[in-house]
Motif scaffolding. Structure first.
Motif, mmCIF file in Angstrom:
data_model
loop_
_atom_site.group_PDB
_atom_site.id
_atom_site.type_symbol
_atom_site.label_atom_id
_atom_site.label_comp_id
_atom_site.label_asym_id
_atom_site.label_seq_id
_atom_site.Cartn_x
_atom_site.Cartn_y
_atom_site.Cartn_z
ATOM 1 N N LYS A 1 36.308 41.623 35.955
ATOM 2 C CA LYS A 1 37.592 40.660 36.092
ATOM 3 C C LYS A 1 37.936 40.818 37.321
ATOM 4 C CE LYS A 1 41.833 39.648 33.887
ATOM 5 N NZ LYS A 1 42.827 40.310 32.798
ATOM 6 N N ILE A 2 38.373 39.453 38.078
ATOM 7 C CA ILE A 2 38.877 39.269 39.333
ATOM 8 C C ILE A 2 40.110 38.330 39.073
ATOM 9 C CG2 ILE A 2 38.598 38.403 41.545
ATOM 10 C CD1 ILE A 2 35.703 39.410 41.648
ATOM 11 N N GLU A 3 41.211 38.834 39.808
ATOM 12 C CA GLU A 3 42.504 37.681 39.758
ATOM 13 C C GLU A 3 42.532 37.474 41.065
ATOM 14 O OE1 GLU A 3 46.587 37.014 37.322
ATOM 15 O OE2 GLU A 3 45.431 38.933 37.426
ATOM 16 N N VAL A 4 42.553 36.315 41.451
ATOM 17 C CA VAL A 4 43.026 35.955 42.703
ATOM 18 C C VAL A 4 44.549 35.392 42.781
ATOM 19 C CG1 VAL A 4 42.730 34.124 44.690
ATOM 20 C CG2 VAL A 4 40.595 35.139 43.325
ATOM 21 N N LYS A 5 45.410 36.022 43.647
ATOM 22 C CA LYS A 5 46.804 36.012 43.860
ATOM 23 C C LYS A 5 47.486 35.592 44.840
ATOM 24 C CE LYS A 5 48.566 38.498 40.295
ATOM 25 N NZ LYS A 5 49.106 39.818 39.733
ATOM 26 N N ARG A 6 48.460 35.223 45.120
ATOM 27 C CA ARG A 6 49.460 35.270 46.316
ATOM 28 C C ARG A 6 50.699 35.605 45.965
ATOM 29 N NH1 ARG A 6 52.215 30.883 49.117
ATOM 30 N NH2 ARG A 6 51.855 29.482 47.563
ATOM 31 N N ASP A 7 51.463 36.250 47.189
ATOM 32 C CA ASP A 7 52.539 36.688 47.087
ATOM 33 C C ASP A 7 53.483 36.255 48.462
ATOM 34 O OD1 ASP A 7 55.276 37.865 46.952
ATOM 35 O OD2 ASP A 7 54.408 39.822 47.151
ATOM 36 N N LYS A 8 53.740 34.909 48.379
ATOM 37 C CA LYS A 8 54.225 34.293 49.653
ATOM 38 C C LYS A 8 53.214 34.132 50.649
ATOM 39 C CE LYS A 8 59.027 36.218 49.118
ATOM 40 N NZ LYS A 8 60.146 36.880 49.622
ATOM 41 N N GLU A 9 53.126 34.646 51.813
ATOM 42 C CA GLU A 9 52.084 34.302 52.632
ATOM 43 C C GLU A 9 50.960 35.559 52.582
ATOM 44 O OE1 GLU A 9 52.185 32.078 55.095
ATOM 45 O OE2 GLU A 9 53.927 31.410 53.758
ATOM 46 N N ASN A 10 51.228 36.585 51.686
ATOM 47 C CA ASN A 10 50.134 37.559 51.298
ATOM 48 C C ASN A 10 49.300 36.994 50.538
ATOM 49 O OD1 ASN A 10 51.602 39.462 53.132
ATOM 50 N ND2 ASN A 10 52.954 39.693 51.540
ATOM 51 N N LEU A 11 47.778 37.229 50.958
ATOM 52 C CA LEU A 11 46.756 36.549 49.872
ATOM 53 C C LEU A 11 46.178 37.759 49.510
ATOM 54 C CD1 LEU A 11 45.586 33.758 52.204
ATOM 55 C CD2 LEU A 11 47.505 33.766 50.673
ATOM 56 N N TYR A 12 45.595 37.796 48.312
ATOM 57 C CA TYR A 12 44.904 39.113 47.746
ATOM 58 C C TYR A 12 44.301 38.850 46.473
ATOM 59 C CZ TYR A 12 48.740 40.071 44.694
ATOM 60 O OH TYR A 12 49.813 39.966 43.721
ATOM 61 N N PHE A 13 43.446 39.709 46.160
ATOM 62 C CA PHE A 13 42.783 39.651 44.635
ATOM 63 C C PHE A 13 42.700 41.098 44.082
ATOM 64 C CE2 PHE A 13 38.916 40.412 47.379
ATOM 65 C CZ PHE A 13 38.172 41.085 46.572
ATOM 66 N N VAL A 14 42.637 40.876 42.849
ATOM 67 C CA VAL A 14 42.670 42.234 42.000
ATOM 68 C C VAL A 14 41.557 42.286 41.545
ATOM 69 C CG1 VAL A 14 43.674 43.808 40.488
ATOM 70 C CG2 VAL A 14 45.054 42.413 41.941
ATOM 71 N N LYS A 15 40.629 43.462 41.443
ATOM 72 C CA LYS A 15 39.288 43.391 40.808
ATOM 73 C C LYS A 15 39.635 44.388 39.665
ATOM 74 C CE LYS A 15 34.615 43.699 40.202
ATOM 75 N NZ LYS A 15 33.759 42.704 40.492
ATOM 76 N N GLU A 16 39.118 44.043 38.497
ATOM 77 C CA GLU A 16 39.415 45.080 37.192
ATOM 78 C C GLU A 16 38.226 45.173 36.357
ATOM 79 O OE1 GLU A 16 42.246 44.964 33.491
ATOM 80 O OE2 GLU A 16 42.793 43.611 35.095
#
Length: 424
Positions: A361-376
């Motif tokens: 499971k991968i969740e692609v996310k954004r926190d303001k200008e910070n881009l990231y994804f979480v692998k689970e």
């Protein structure tokens, strides 16, 4: 500038840009022409990397397992065309028509779908018995008719180790030790056991957010598919033996290095690179595994490039490939960091969401200008946060490790993250 200095120059530039820990060795006609250690075998205790460092070699185990099978074949104790049900009378659930050859070439059709059970079933700190592993996989339907398709299959290689035990009357560990490691004087190789105190054993690491994390795993239950440990020195003894008849005849060696479906031989991928015959295999590299190895042998040129790393995110294949270009005087580029691309964040926001397939499971996310994804891996509760930046409209690069990711639509118009389908 000679080859050795060019490789030094390449690697020195690489480690300025990207984290790397491990050993890089190049052998030509039996002579070591490059051998350097980088980083730490154990960061917590400040243990440096050396030629004596023992790595969990993961799927590099597969070639050794196949050699064990071929040793038994030369002794007349089995044949690669044998139906495995003649060996596993106690498991009538196994489908008819699967041969030992099918197991070694990943053409059995057997499933290794860990999402049905647990993605890290084989990496927990509990030794699974043969019965437990069989019970997990034996009732799964075939993915295809034996010999008609190809699918990389952990369970098939597990079965090969059990076949070695049943045919030889020895444990897999003892058979490999007596018939491969001892004859080749591979004194620092064996079957990994989590509880065993093993001097000079490397710890494995991965990445999450801005940090390295220790991968707290045990590989013993991967058995003949991936549980062997070894050193760079021992792996070169193994490599040297593959040019001789010390373990098996030349005829058998030719059989081992014959490409079958999808260029897979017996524990090796056999292809051509730089218009040269190459036998290669990777080891580790899966999420949270903590190791990433690449073993490439240009057989006719007698050149071997070995990259062993205890960083599971290392780009060992790319390092190996570029060293090959240096050796064979092919055009190559020095390591560099991709430039950032000015991506419209509205486009990025269309990518955000959950991508899930085969238990990952991968969740692609954004926190303001910070881009990231979480692998689970949901069944384990394991999560890795991966900060990224855009290098094109649909390609992204990790902020501090040498990895690239793609997000885009497939032929049916569905969004995919590195091939994994978006579900929400």
């Amino acid at each position: 500038m000679d080859i050795r200095n060019k490789i030094h120059e390449y690697m020195n530039e690489y480690i300025k840009l990207w984290p790397f820990s491990g050993i890089v060795t190049v052998v030509k006609s039996g002579e070591v022409i490059f051998n350097e250690n980088y980083g730490m075998a154990n960061i917590e205790h400040s243990v440096p990397m050396t030629e004596k460092t023992k790595f969990r070699i993961s799927s590099l185990t597969k070639a050794i397992t196949c050699m064990g099978i071929m040793i038994l074949k030369e002794r007349g104790m089995l044949d690669t065309s044998d139906d495995i049900r003649t060996i596993f009378h106690d498991y009538p659930e196994l489908d008819e028509g699967i041969t030992i050859h099918h197991l070694m070439t990943h053409t059995s059709g057997l499933s290794s779908n860990f999402s049905v059970a647990d993605p890290y079933l084989m990496l927990g700190k509990r030794l699974c018995t043969h019965e437990e592993v069989f019970d997990t996989f034996k009732d799964m339907p075939l993915e295809f008719e034996p010999g008609k398709g190809w699918s990389y299959c952990y369970f098939g290689y597990y079965l090969l180790g059990v076949i070695i035990e049943r045919v030889s009357g020895q444990s897999f560990r003892e058979f490999i030790k007596e018939n491969i490691f001892k004859p080749l004087e591979m004194k620092d190789s064996g079957l990994d056991e989590y509880i065993e105190i093993l001097p000079n054993k490397a710890s494995g690491y991965y990445a999450s957010d801005e940090n390295l994390i220790c991968c707290d795993i045990d590989t013993k239950s991967t058995f003949s598919a991936g549980a062997i440990y070894s050193t760079a020195e021992d792996m070169l003894l193994w490599d040297k033996a593959l040019y001789t008849e010390k373990l098996v005849s030349k005829k058998t060696m030719d059989e081992i290095f014959t490409p079958y479906k999808y260029n897979y031989g017996y524990g090796w991928i056999i292809d051509r690179n730089f218009n040269r015959k190459r036998a290669r295999h990777s080891g580790g590299g899966s999420w949270g595994n903590g190791y990433n190895h690449q073993f490439q042998r240009y057989i006719d040129d007698e050149i071997t490039i070995l990259v062993l790393s205890n960083y599971g995110f290392s780009s060992s294949f790319n390092i190996n490939e570029n060293i090959g270009k240096i050796i064979f005087n092919e055009e190559y580029s020095m390591p560099s960091r991709p430039e950032a691309f000015e991506l419209d964040l509205n486009i990025y926001d269309s990518y955000t969401g959950v991508y899930e397939e085969n238990g990952a499971k991968i969740e692609v996310k954004r926190d303001k200008e910070n881009l990231y994804f979480v692998k689970e891996f949901a069944k384990q509760g394991c999560k890795w946060k991966m900060p990224i930046y855009p290098i094109s409209e649909n390609k992204f690069h990790h902020m501090w490790i040498d990895q690239e990711y793609s997000i885009g639509k497939d032929d049916s118009g569905e969004l995919r993250f590195n091939g994994i389908k978006k579900i929400s």
